[in-house]
Design a protein around this motif. Structure first.
Motif, PDB file in Angstrom:
ATOM      1  N   ARG A  93       0.818  -1.048  -0.117  1.00 41.46           N
ATOM      2  CA  ARG A  93      -0.110   0.036  -0.103  1.00 41.46           C
ATOM      3  C   ARG A  93       0.819   1.280  -0.131  1.00 41.46           C
ATOM      4  O   ARG A  93       1.970   1.331   0.377  1.00 41.46           O
ATOM      5  N   GLU A  94       0.372   2.256  -0.493  1.00 40.76           N
ATOM      6  CA  GLU A  94       1.054   3.624  -0.619  1.00 40.76           C
ATOM      7  C   GLU A  94       1.508   4.240   0.949  1.00 40.76           C
ATOM      8  O   GLU A  94       2.555   4.474   1.127  1.00 40.76           O
ATOM      9  N   ASP A  95       0.047   4.325   1.669  1.00 40.39           N
ATOM     10  CA  ASP A  95       0.527   4.619   3.007  1.00 40.39           C
ATOM     11  C   ASP A  95       0.601   3.326   3.987  1.00 40.39           C
ATOM     12  O   ASP A  95      -0.447   2.914   4.334  1.00 40.39           O
ATOM     13  N   LYS A  96       1.444   2.755   4.207  1.00 40.11           N
ATOM     14  CA  LYS A  96       1.925   1.333   4.905  1.00 40.11           C
ATOM     15  C   LYS A  96       1.386   1.558   6.584  1.00 40.11           C
ATOM     16  O   LYS A  96       0.640   0.624   6.725  1.00 40.11           O
ATOM     17  N   ILE A  97       1.581   2.711   7.017  1.00 39.13           N
ATOM     18  CA  ILE A  97       1.221   2.778   8.658  1.00 39.13           C
ATOM     19  C   ILE A  97      -0.373   3.138   8.732  1.00 39.13           C
ATOM     20  O   ILE A  97      -0.907   2.333   9.744  1.00 39.13           O
ATOM     21  N   ALA A  98      -0.748   3.774   7.645  1.00 39.24           N
ATOM     22  CA  ALA A  98      -2.423   3.884   7.902  1.00 39.24           C
ATOM     23  C   ALA A  98      -3.118   2.356   7.673  1.00 39.24           C
ATOM     24  O   ALA A  98      -4.234   2.354   8.291  1.00 39.24           O
ATOM     25  N   ALA A  99      -2.318   1.642   6.612  1.00 35.99           N
ATOM     26  CA  ALA A  99      -2.873   0.196   6.572  1.00 35.99           C
ATOM     27  C   ALA A  99      -2.915  -0.564   7.569  1.00 35.99           C
ATOM     28  O   ALA A  99      -3.855  -1.347   7.872  1.00 35.99           O
ATOM     29  N   ALA A 100      -1.591  -0.370   8.179  1.00 35.21           N
ATOM     30  CA  ALA A 100      -1.483  -1.186   9.301  1.00 35.21           C
ATOM     31  C   ALA A 100      -2.481  -0.832  10.503  1.00 35.21           C
ATOM     32  O   ALA A 100      -2.642  -1.819  11.211  1.00 35.21           O
ATOM     33  N   ARG A 101      -2.869   0.387  10.816  1.00 37.39           N
ATOM     34  CA  ARG A 101      -3.661   0.696  11.812  1.00 37.39           C
ATOM     35  C   ARG A 101      -5.168  -0.030  11.663  1.00 37.39           C
ATOM     36  O   ARG A 101      -5.634  -0.375  12.653  1.00 37.39           O
ATOM     37  N   ARG A 152      -2.588   1.993  17.352  1.00 37.94           N
ATOM     38  CA  ARG A 152      -2.369   3.458  16.814  1.00 37.94           C
ATOM     39  C   ARG A 152      -1.524   4.392  17.474  1.00 37.94           C
ATOM     40  O   ARG A 152      -0.682   4.807  17.027  1.00 37.94           O
ATOM     41  N   LYS A 153      -1.262   3.825  18.641  1.00 37.08           N
ATOM     42  CA  LYS A 153      -0.273   4.519  19.529  1.00 37.08           C
ATOM     43  C   LYS A 153       1.143   3.916  19.362  1.00 37.08           C
ATOM     44  O   LYS A 153       2.068   4.711  19.040  1.00 37.08           O
ATOM     45  N   GLN A 154       1.267   2.704  19.034  1.00 39.15           N
ATOM     46  CA  GLN A 154       2.438   2.132  18.605  1.00 39.15           C
ATOM     47  C   GLN A 154       2.871   2.533  17.487  1.00 39.15           C
ATOM     48  O   GLN A 154       4.094   2.744  17.119  1.00 39.15           O
ATOM     49  N   SER A 155       2.283   2.811  16.432  1.00 34.58           N
ATOM     50  CA  SER A 155       2.397   3.237  15.071  1.00 34.58           C
ATOM     51  C   SER A 155       2.800   4.772  15.060  1.00 34.58           C
ATOM     52  O   SER A 155       3.220   5.285  13.967  1.00 34.58           O
ATOM     53  N   GLU A 156       2.432   5.572  16.142  1.00 31.19           N
ATOM     54  CA  GLU A 156       2.737   7.040  15.992  1.00 31.19           C
ATOM     55  C   GLU A 156       4.441   7.290  15.720  1.00 31.19           C
ATOM     56  O   GLU A 156       5.217   6.598  16.411  1.00 31.19           O
ATOM     57  N   ASN A 174       7.108   5.555   7.030  1.00 29.46           N
ATOM     58  CA  ASN A 174       6.317   4.798   6.195  1.00 29.46           C
ATOM     59  C   ASN A 174       7.330   3.569   5.165  1.00 29.46           C
ATOM     60  O   ASN A 174       7.448   3.955   3.937  1.00 29.46           O
ATOM     61  N   ARG A 175       7.727   2.558   5.893  1.00 27.66           N
ATOM     62  CA  ARG A 175       8.469   1.769   5.106  1.00 27.66           C
ATOM     63  C   ARG A 175       8.388   0.397   6.080  1.00 27.66           C
ATOM     64  O   ARG A 175       7.559   0.116   7.073  1.00 27.66           O
ATOM     65  N   ASN A 176       8.723  -0.735   5.355  1.00 27.10           N
ATOM     66  CA  ASN A 176       8.406  -1.984   5.623  1.00 27.10           C
ATOM     67  C   ASN A 176       9.104  -2.360   7.026  1.00 27.10           C
ATOM     68  O   ASN A 176       8.479  -3.183   7.817  1.00 27.10           O
ATOM     69  N   LYS A 177      10.293  -1.837   7.617  1.00 21.74           N
ATOM     70  CA  LYS A 177      11.192  -2.197   8.459  1.00 21.74           C
ATOM     71  C   LYS A 177      10.283  -1.782  10.078  1.00 21.74           C
ATOM     72  O   LYS A 177      10.130  -2.263  10.818  1.00 21.74           O
ATOM     73  N   SER A 178       9.563  -0.832   9.740  1.00 26.26           N
ATOM     74  CA  SER A 178       8.510  -0.265  10.689  1.00 26.26           C
ATOM     75  C   SER A 178       7.442  -1.039  11.170  1.00 26.26           C
ATOM     76  O   SER A 178       7.224  -1.092  12.240  1.00 26.26           O
TER      77      SER A 178
END
Length: 494
Positions: A226-234, A288-292, A296-300
């Motif tokens: 996905r373009e925004d990996k963090i948003a998708a992960a949330r 949501r708190k962990q991802s703050e 925006n990359r796979n390692k995160s």
């Protein structure tokens, strides 16, 4: 200081000499470790025999029970060395756990599973492999169980030495079958049951691999690509953790808590659905708190899967201890029961001291000899990260539930290793698909040479062939070994 002593060349020579001493010390330490492990194992086996001598409440057949306790302890050590790697390997391979942390968690949860929820009742003939009445006398039955226990332990020991994760359940099944054939002929074997077990050799690893690959495909398509990996992960990580929590709740309700309470499959699935839903809702603010602040990359993304992976490893260990301790102490419990009462046709409950031998043996075996197979499963078949290892752990829980629904006797080893292969082969397929897609977009790009394509394979074929071969020959090898041991014991004692 003399001129010679102050010479830089003399100092270099001294440094080299000190380095040699350091290397010698390291080498001595490495050589000593197996010796120490074998020494501790021998002491544990002897203590198991002494415990049987003190706690077995009859003088009749005391020597037989002492020998059987030593063999049960030896089998438990081998289960710890080989089988537990399936639960801990993915977490270690993904660097979510250190080797020391994995061993500490496994020791605690394997022992807890074995002592709290393990071994409610063990049939006198393991899993209905042979007809009890075909044994004729209690003494023949005892020799058969002794041969089954020793042959299974020897086979698992050999497999561990070769670096092949094999099914301890199937090793015991093969041992019981071989001893039964040697004692009463081929007619004594329950062949339909053996056919079902043989079918599970193929079905369980393929099912485990398919489920792990499907979840990895889901993670890649919904999060990684996905373009925004963090948003998708949330959005998706709480759902995935909820699915894992539900699967493990059902798994433990179905398989791990049989001694405490009997739960049927529909009830177990309902429990899993409720717990999974609650965990999903609870994880939304946590993720949501962990991802703050994450990039925006796979390692995160790896950090979001690490804690669920550690929890899954602990839960797998608990369920494994609850179920597979019977492989070590089931035949031993049957021998104790037959030696006490002379009855070998009825089911035998497991005395607490026998359970303790099994629980401690698995823990010692893991601590002393487990790292070799943990490294094999965790990193030498294919490279794992927390997301791939999560798929392996989740697949193990779901596959056991599906197999219970189908009535298949499955092996946790086959499922977990099959899931690792499934993840690796899916990655190969996905990489190949993406290369082809890139070539269509850029036709001028040259294709890889055959040698380069082989080098880019993500699953090590040598390990794949070794493991498959070990799986295929486990039951016949344990059976032949057991039959031979039975003939030797019977001819000596008869």
């Amino acid at each position: 200081m003399t001129e010679k002593q102050g010479d830089p060349r003399h100092l270099e020579t001294l440094d080299r000499d000190l380095a040699r001493f350091s290397n010698l010390e390291s080498a001595t330490s490495l050589v000593a470790r197996p010796t120490v492990g074998l020494g501790i194992s021998f002491i544990f086996v002897v203590l198991a025999g002494l415990a049987a001598m003190l706690l077995f409440d009859q003088s009749n057949n005391l020597l037989i029970v002492v020998v059987a306790a030593c063999l049960g302890a030896y089998m438990a050590l081998n289960i710890g060395a080989n089988d537990v790697a399936n639960n801990m390997g993915p977490a270690v391979g993904a660097n979510a756990l250190s080797m020391g942390g994995a061993i500490a968690i496994a020791v605690v949860f394997e022992s807890a599973g074995a002592l709290i929820a393990g071994g409610d009742v063990v049939s006198t003939i393991a899993k209905g492999i042979i007809a009890p009445e075909s044994m004729g006398t209690a003494s023949v039955f005892i020799w058969a169980m002794m041969a089954a226990l020793l042959s299974a332990a020897l086979w698992v020991n050999l497999a561990t030495w070769l670096g092949a994760p094999v099914s301890t359940t199937h090793s015991v099944v093969g041992g019981v079958m071989g001893a039964g054939i040697a004692a009463a002929g081929f007619a004594a074997v329950n062949w339909p049951t053996m056919g079902t077990i043989a079918a599970s050799w193929v079905i369980s690893p393929m099912l485990g691999g398919a489920i792990a690959a499907l979840f990895l495909a889901l993670i890649k398509s919904r999060i990684i690509y996905r373009e925004d990996k963090i948003a998708a992960a949330r959005v998706w990580v709480p759902i995935l953790v909820g699915i894992m929590a539900g699967a493990f709740a059902s798994y433990l309700a179905l398989k791990g808590l049989k001694k405490i309470i009997k739960i049927d499959l529909p009830t177990a699935l309902l429990i899993g659905a409720v717990i999974g839903g609650l965990i999903w809702v609870a994880m939304i603010p946590v993720i949501r708190k962990q991802s703050e602040g994450l990039e925006n990359r796979n390692k995160s993304l790896k950090t979001l899967f690490s804690i669920p992976l550690v929890v899954s490893a602990a839960l797998l260990s608990f369920a494994h201890g609850a179920n597979d301790v019977a492989n070590a102490v089931g035949p031993l419990a049957a021998i104790v029961h037959a030696s006490q009462s002379g009855d070998f046709l009825e089911a035998a409950s497991i005395p607490i001291w026998v359970m303790v031998i099994g629980a401690f043996g698995i823990s010692f075996g893991l601590f002393l000899f487990g790292p070799k197979l943990i490294r094999m499963v965790g990193g030498q078949i294919t490279k794992l990260n927390p997301m791939r290892a999560y798929c392996v752990a989740l697949s193990a829980a779901i596959t056991v539930i599906v197999a219970s629904w189908l009535g298949l006797p499955v092996s946790s080893t086959h499922i977990a290793v099959g899931a690792v292969f499934g993840v690796g082969f899916f990655r190969e397929w996905d990489a190949e698909r993406r290369i082809k897609k890139a070539r269509l977009a850029m036709p001028e790009r040259a294709s890889y040479a055959p040698e380069e394509r082989r080098r880019r394979k993500l699953v090590r074929r040598s390990h794949f062939m070794t493991i498959i071969a070990a799986w295929i020959i486990t039951v016949p090898a344990a059976a032949i070994l057991s039959g031979t041991i039975f003939f030797l014991i019977n001819s000596t004692m008869g």
